[in-house]
Design a protein around this motif. Structure first.
Motif, mmCIF file in Angstrom:
data_model
loop_
_atom_site.group_PDB
_atom_site.id
_atom_site.type_symbol
_atom_site.label_atom_id
_atom_site.label_comp_id
_atom_site.label_asym_id
_atom_site.label_seq_id
_atom_site.Cartn_x
_atom_site.Cartn_y
_atom_site.Cartn_z
ATOM 1 N N ASN A 162 0.828 -1.215 0.000
ATOM 2 C CA ASN A 162 0.000 0.000 0.000
ATOM 3 C C ASN A 162 0.860 1.262 0.000
ATOM 4 O OD1 ASN A 162 -2.491 -1.369 0.020
ATOM 5 N ND2 ASN A 162 -2.356 -1.669 2.245
ATOM 6 N N GLU A 163 1.968 1.222 0.737
ATOM 7 C CA GLU A 163 2.859 2.380 0.755
ATOM 8 C C GLU A 163 3.556 2.567 -0.590
ATOM 9 O OE1 GLU A 163 5.593 2.289 3.969
ATOM 10 O OE2 GLU A 163 4.045 2.080 5.507
ATOM 11 N N GLN A 181 1.055 4.243 -2.751
ATOM 12 C CA GLN A 181 0.934 5.653 -2.389
ATOM 13 C C GLN A 181 2.126 6.457 -2.930
ATOM 14 O OE1 GLN A 181 -1.624 7.270 -0.954
ATOM 15 N NE2 GLN A 181 -2.731 5.311 -1.035
ATOM 16 N N ILE A 236 -5.616 -1.970 -7.035
ATOM 17 C CA ILE A 236 -4.374 -1.189 -6.928
ATOM 18 C C ILE A 236 -4.073 -0.479 -8.244
ATOM 19 C CG2 ILE A 236 -1.878 -1.351 -6.638
ATOM 20 C CD1 ILE A 236 -2.355 -3.650 -4.692
#
Length: 541
Positions: free
Chosen positions: A205-206, A209, A316
């Motif tokens: 997830n990072e 981001q 994603i």
């Protein structure tokens, strides 16, 4: 002992000029960046590239350090001023190059005005707009201009050095493939650095981001630097898929992975231009390739795998693509910068405002950067520069190697129209070297800057003729009886003028008196040596 030293020297030369040296250099670059030991490692890289210059006449190994040296810098590129002492390494390299020129008695004939190529001459001409940039601007800082002039001189010296050192046709042909291999290695290094960067983040997830926020920083480069560089290396990678070799599947996969990493940077301009060019590049390789089956199968398999991955991580990829598409092609403030560039040009139209005008300001466009900083004079010189670059490429466009370099140059410069990567020193140098290897291989007596003539000699000859025409003619003087010079009498002067206007030269007597005619008096025999005249009485001579 002497024979052993010669063998060692020969062994070092062969190793340095081999393709394995490219891989060795790439490994050093990657290690220096990955372990944050780039300062000692870059010193090692420069030293091992400088030493061979004192031992051997071959110089192509320098392409490695000139193209890849910046990839080793893991520190923030905005804080590089504190590492200014490392510029001494450039001085070391230049000293080795000068020694090589002198010791191996290079011929400077290619630099003669009659032989110099158009792009080479236009590169040297860039010194003038760089030096005069901001000449009328009160904000101009002489020290900043001096630094730009010094950088341009270094560019010209490096380019001239390779022109002089590569005078063998076989060496010239090998140089093109050698540079393309370095571009492939560069793409691998940058790709691995990006993957290592993502791997250090760890959490998926990072990572997503970071991609969405364009927070991918390698130290020496940000997203808008990495993406156009990868765009430049993809054509070189695909070029080696054309030849008969067993590495075609690996190279094709690498090219497609690099394209995927371009998307991961979120750099919209590079994504757009590379996406538009990708189908044409793949089609060109399929048509030209000697490995059509393996290349086509590899591309198909990679495409299928990419579709499966995108489908599995649908949310994603949807977020990443949506973020990019939502931004569309908005200017991100570039419109205001372009207007400011035009206003700056209107204020200082001839030589621009200079490069140090608002030093934190870049106009995010090669065109507007030239217009605002160097004015109409810079725009004209750079127009000539671009003309010769692409004329050189099109002279040998039938060669797949030229097409690979041309495609890489166009992709980088297309993105440069909406950013200022073009003037980043290492990128500018890479583009110069890409044009260099093409210019070295154009047919003889083509792309000459002055059409094979010596403009200096023509200018000197013109002024010599002009000086002869305006030179005053001194009146001829006659000698008197005592040997002193006396002014000619009015009768003498009139006789001399009549003689000059006559088709028959006038003769003067020994005392300097009036001229007498050669024509015999009636009834007298003609004088010896006089011209015959027709008689008016009988019509006979």
């Amino acid at each position: 002992m002497k024979e052993k030293l010669l063998k060692i020297k020969d062994m070092i030369s062969r190793a340095v000029q081999s393709d394995w040296f490219i891989a060795f250099n790439a490994v050093l670059i990657l290690i220096g960046w990955a372990f944050d030991i780039w300062i000692p490692m870059i010193c090692v890289v420069f030293v091992i590239h400088t030493i061979p210059l004192f031992l051997d006449r071959h110089t192509k190994h320098l392409f490695n350090v000139l193209i890849m040296f910046s990839f080793i810098m893991s520190s923030d590129r905005n804080q590089m001023m504190k590492y200014a002492p490392l510029l001494a390494l450039v001085g070391l390299l230049v000293a080795g190059m000068i020694f090589n020129l002198i010791f191996f008695k290079r011929s400077f004939k290619p630099l003669h005005p009659k032989n110099i190529r158009g792009f080479h001459a236009s590169l040297l001409a860039l010194l003038f707009p760089m030096a005069l940039a901001g000449a009328a601007s009160p904000a101009e800082v002489p020290l900043f201009t001096l630094a730009l002039v010094a950088l341009t001189v270094v560019y010209g010296f490096i380019y001239s050095f390779f022109v002089v050192c590569n005078d063998n046709d076989e060496e010239k042909k090998q140089l093109t493939d050698y540079l393309l291999k370095i571009l492939v290695a560069s793409g691998i290094v940058v790709s691995l650095e990006m993957l290592i960067f993502y791997g250090r983040i760890g959490d998926v997830n990072e990572i997503v981001q970071a991609m969405m926020a364009k927070k991918v920083h390698l130290g020496w480069a940000g997203p808008n630097n990495m993406a156009p560089l990868l765009s430049m290396t993809i054509p070189a990678t695909l070029y080696f898929c054309i030849r008969k070799n067993y590495a075609t599947p690996l190279l094709a996969t690498l090219a497609l992975v690099e394209y995927g990493l371009i998307i991961a940077t979120g750099c919209r301009g590079a994504i757009l231009f590379t996406t538009l060019a990708m189908p044409a590049m793949l089609l060109y390789v399929i048509v030209k390739s000697e490995n059509k089956t393996s290349f086509g199968v590899t591309v198909s398999i990679v495409f299928i795998i990419a579709v499966i991955i995108v489908a599995y991580y649908g949310n994603i990829f949807a977020n990443i693509i949506t973020t990019i598409l939502n931004k569309r092609l908005d200017s991100s403030g570039r419109d205001e910068l372009y207007k400011l560039a035009v206003d700056t040009f209107k204020t200082w139209p001839l030589f621009g405002a200079g490069w140090d005008y608002k030093t934190d300001l870049y106009y995010h466009s090669t065109f507007f950067q030239i217009l605002a900083t160097m004015g109409i004079f810079g725009l004209i010189i750079f127009a000539v520069f671009y003309f010769w670059r692409y004329k050189t490429f099109f002279k040998t466009r039938k060669e797949p190697s030229t097409m690979a370099l041309l495609c890489g140059t166009v992709l980088f410069e297309a993105y440069g129209m909406i950013d200022t990567n073009y003037f980043v020193p290492n990128f500018f140098l890479i583009l110069l070297l890409m044009t260099l290897v093409v210019e070295l291989n154009v047919p003889e007596k083509t792309c000459l800057a002055f059409g094979g003539k010596d403009p200096v000699a023509h200018v000197v000859n013109y002024f010599r003729i002009l000086a002869d025409r305006v030179k005053p003619v001194k009146p001829q003087s006659s000698s008197g009886e005592n040997g002193a010079e006396t002014e000619p009498s009015q009768g003498d002067a009139q006789t001399q003028n009549d003689a000059e206007n006559s088709s028959i030269p006038a003769l003067t007597n020994e005392s300097g008196g009036a001229a007498v005619s050669d024509k015999p008096i009636e009834g007298e025999a003609p004088k010896a040596g006089s011209l015959p005249y027709e008689s008016s009485d009988n019509g006979k001579k």
